[in-house]
Design a protein around this motif. Sequence first.
Motif, short mmCIF file in Angstrom:
data_model
loop_
_atom_site.label_atom_id
_atom_site.label_comp_id
_atom_site.label_asym_id
_atom_site.label_seq_id
_atom_site.Cartn_x
_atom_site.Cartn_y
_atom_site.Cartn_z
N THR A 46 0.84 0.28 8.73
CA THR A 46 -0.25 0.15 7.53
C THR A 46 -1.51 0.65 7.53
O THR A 46 -1.91 1.39 6.50
CB THR A 46 -0.26 -1.29 7.19
N CYS B 12 3.05 2.31 3.67
CA CYS B 12 3.01 1.11 3.64
C CYS B 12 4.50 0.32 3.34
O CYS B 12 4.72 -0.61 4.05
CB CYS B 12 1.91 0.24 2.56
N ILE C 165 3.85 -10.64 -3.94
CA ILE C 165 4.19 -12.07 -2.91
C ILE C 165 5.12 -13.09 -4.08
O ILE C 165 5.98 -13.52 -3.43
CB ILE C 165 2.59 -12.52 -2.53
N GLY D 161 -1.57 -6.26 5.52
CA GLY D 161 -2.42 -5.22 4.55
C GLY D 161 -3.94 -5.55 4.51
O GLY D 161 -4.47 -4.61 4.22
N GLU E 107 -0.94 -4.92 1.23
CA GLU E 107 0.00 -6.13 1.51
C GLU E 107 1.09 -6.02 0.44
O GLU E 107 2.42 -6.02 0.70
CB GLU E 107 -0.80 -7.30 1.08
N GLY E 108 0.92 -5.86 -0.99
CA GLY E 108 1.69 -5.40 -2.01
C GLY E 108 2.54 -4.39 -1.72
O GLY E 108 3.91 -4.58 -1.89
N GLN E 109 2.17 -3.32 -1.23
CA GLN E 109 3.04 -2.13 -0.89
C GLN E 109 4.04 -2.40 0.08
O GLN E 109 4.99 -1.92 -0.03
CB GLN E 109 2.09 -0.88 -0.90
N ASN F 47 -1.02 -7.18 -5.30
CA ASN F 47 -0.62 -8.05 -3.74
C ASN F 47 -0.06 -9.31 -4.48
O ASN F 47 1.24 -9.81 -3.87
CB ASN F 47 -1.74 -8.46 -3.11
N TYR F 48 -0.54 -10.00 -5.51
CA TYR F 48 -0.16 -11.44 -5.75
C TYR F 48 1.21 -11.15 -6.46
O TYR F 48 1.99 -12.10 -6.32
CB TYR F 48 -1.24 -12.27 -6.51
N GLY G 9 -4.49 -2.89 -1.49
CA GLY G 9 -3.09 -3.22 -1.98
C GLY G 9 -1.84 -3.19 -0.81
O GLY G 9 -0.77 -2.95 -1.21
N THR H 257 -5.57 -3.03 -7.07
CA THR H 257 -4.67 -2.84 -5.95
C THR H 257 -4.60 -4.41 -5.47
O THR H 257 -3.55 -4.90 -5.04
CB THR H 257 -5.10 -1.98 -4.79
N LEU H 258 -5.66 -5.04 -5.59
CA LEU H 258 -5.57 -6.36 -4.98
C LEU H 258 -4.62 -7.51 -5.81
O LEU H 258 -3.96 -8.05 -5.17
CB LEU H 258 -7.17 -7.04 -5.02
#
Lengths: 379, 522
Positions: free
Chosen positions: A92, A274, A178, A298, A110-112, A174-175, A108, A170-171
């Motif tokens: 990552t 990622c 998830i 992430g 985490e999301g990727q 992420n949500y 982002g 990008t933040l």
Amino acid sequence: MTHHHEPWVRVVKRTHISKQKAMLYRVLALLGALLAGALLMALLGYNPIQMYQDMVSGAVGKSILAINKKGVLAFSTSSQATMKIVTLLLVTALGLTMAFKMRFWNIGGEGQILVGAISCSYIAIRFGDTWPQWLLLTVMFIVACIGGGLYGLLPALFKARWGTNETLFTLMLNYIAIHFITFLQYQPTWQIQGTNFPKIRDFAASTRLPTVLGVHAGWIIALVLAVLVYLYFAKTKQGYEVSVVGESTNTARYAGMKVSRIILRTMFISGAICGFAGFLQVSGADGSLTTDTASGAGFTAITVAWLSGMNPLLMIIYSVFIAILERGAGRIQTTMGIPKSAADMLIGIILFFMLGVEFFINYRLVFRAGRVGKEAKAV
Amino acid sequence: MENNAAAMGQTAVEMRNITKTFGQVVANDKVCMSLRHGEILALLGENGSGKTTLMNMLSGIYLQDSGDILVCNRPVTIRSPKDAYALGIGMIHQHFKLVDVLTAGENIVLGLDGKGTLNRREINRQVSEIAQKYGFDIDPAKKVYNMAVSEKQTVEIIKALYRGADILILDEPTAVLTPQETTKLFDVLRMMKSHGKSIIIITHKLNEVLEISDRVAILRKGEYIATVETAQTNQQDLTEMMVGRRVKLEIDRPAVPRGERKLNVKGLTCVSREGVTKLSHVSFEAFGGEILGVAGVAGSGQKELCEAITGLRPLASGSIHYRYHKGEMVIEENIAGMRADQIAQRGVSLAFVPEDRLGMGLVANMNIVDNVILRSYQDSRGLLVNRKKYRPICEQMIKDLDIVTPGLTTPVRRLSGGNVQKVLLGREILSRPQVLVCAYPVRGLDIVSSYRIYSLLNAEKEKGNAVIFIGEDLDVLMDLCDRVLVLCGGHVSGIVDPRQCTKEEIGLMMTRVGTEKDGEGA
């Protein structure tokens, strides 16, 4: 002397610092961090020496490599868990570095990771029982990279076209990722057949990566990837372009580079790496997809990337360091009954020192007393 | 004038053994300086010699590492501009510090202690009074964004006077002015002197030193050299003290027969993103074997002109015909509307040395090799950058242009201004351009480096290439160039032969559009 009104301390920028000295400062910072952590734990009534011992043994076990019950050389059980975290963090961080080198603040990861994981999970669930392993793994790998890549491309597209802020963009993505997993957990086609328990079912054995020394082969690929990313920036035209765009888009345009194309391309690669980390989680580490598949990697990987100063090879060291911290913090909660909040504070303190030392590497403090002393000597 | 200063003769400010370091750079090394009441002292030195740093300590921006400052023979500690004003010291910085959306009057009282309400009429009355006393032209109710550069400077000076400054420091005040405005400023300075103000003027222009100052203090590379009476010195002596050795002061203009037309620009119009017309119907030609100068007050469209003809800025209308050789062929092509990368792909050999060296021309954090490949890294085949090929080329360039650098791997931001410019110009010349556009190539450079750059440009001219030189120092433009194009507010107000006109004529054209092309066709 007429300097009594002079400020007590001033901050002066350093122009140059030798590598040895910078290294020394970092080591001192680590010692300072351990000391401050020990102080905190002593105040809370725990034995700091035992705590640090437990952290290390929790992360690597008695020894890193051992002959296991089957008589084969492998990572010890504790090290295996740590290596899985190292792999996830390293891959990552390498992905994020692609964007960071371009001064594109991709938070982002985490999301990727998750979109990569979701994409290849679809293949695993749909074709896990029918396709041969080599085909499954190849297709899962490709699909994860494309999925993560497209998820990274989206904010880049908006940035290149309309100048939107990539950090917020990008933040927020992420949500979405998830909660999309939560949504999938309620889909009958993804659940264990015959139940409606909100959990995605375990994947077929043929979707799993083979292991090397007891850990999924991803850790070797991660090491190779670190070298590849290093070479990408050191040797290739594309890597050179990314660095120039990161330094100044004005210069890049002046040099005849197609800046938006470079931004789009690089963010696709960043997201793809990622996404690849997501594939390693699903196919290598977990064998299923949960909302914890990325487990904050992430974000932690941002710390890894910055601590190593965007140097892909140093990232290997720092991801091991952080993985040990994370695992160790988990261990002391069980062995010593230290609450999670206190363990998190400990990690916070250590990271604060490690990142904070960069200030002292770039600046130095000049105290009034020191100067007067110097002058007195001169006189 | 000298009598007046001698009569007032007491010391207003004395700086003793002032030392200031930034990291390892010693900006001032035990510098001494004294200013008498009622005199104009010129602080002379090359760029980077520490003049501004020294004055920033007097005006409270920096605090010295060691050394003492005495105002009216009293030791003082100046920790902020507020402290400086309390001592009657005010500085007019090179880059003005004004709020654009406020009026002149509002800017002048900004930051002063006082009651919660503003009495604008009273302020304006006081401002007008000061203006009248010293001979300024100012409208206190005018917004700063509507002002020309010289008006903004006036506001800055009045701001200092309004705060009761008796000691005024002006940092390179003439850099942004036309010759006429400079004359006017000097009249004001003389008037202030006759009212008993003490003035320090920072400059590196020798003719101005001789014209306005009573005494000259000279700095060189952060060290104090000497203070001399202006009446007892001359340009050559001052240069020698400033540079440290004898320097030839004439700029060469080699006689080269005019070559073919390389560039033909017609009706070029550029509109900024905000809808402001930056260039309006600009037409000119550039020939091989000549240096075409471009003169104008700062912000008259110079930057836009450079960027438009190099494909970095979209055009509203107009044509740009380049004539270039590609092997045996001679091609003339309209490149208006093409981007820089498209122009380069055509094989148009056009080089551009932009004004913003480290923000556009070079990558500050990269080393010389990585900067030299910037414009040609795509030339090699394959996916990899071929740095190996460029290493000997860079070594040769360092040798040819006397670039002072610790090595090939040093980031260019660590080099001095002159060496940064040599890397930039060196790279552009390496591409064997037939048209070379240079924006302010000697800005901030010391004398020796500047002359080096002039000779490099002359060498290009002698090779038969066309050079376009955007300049700010009219003396240089007039000595170096074969023709001078004068810009005013985005219009071409004339193209003249500098051998057949005066500095004042060009100065007039810089502020007024519509003069016929009287010098055209040299």
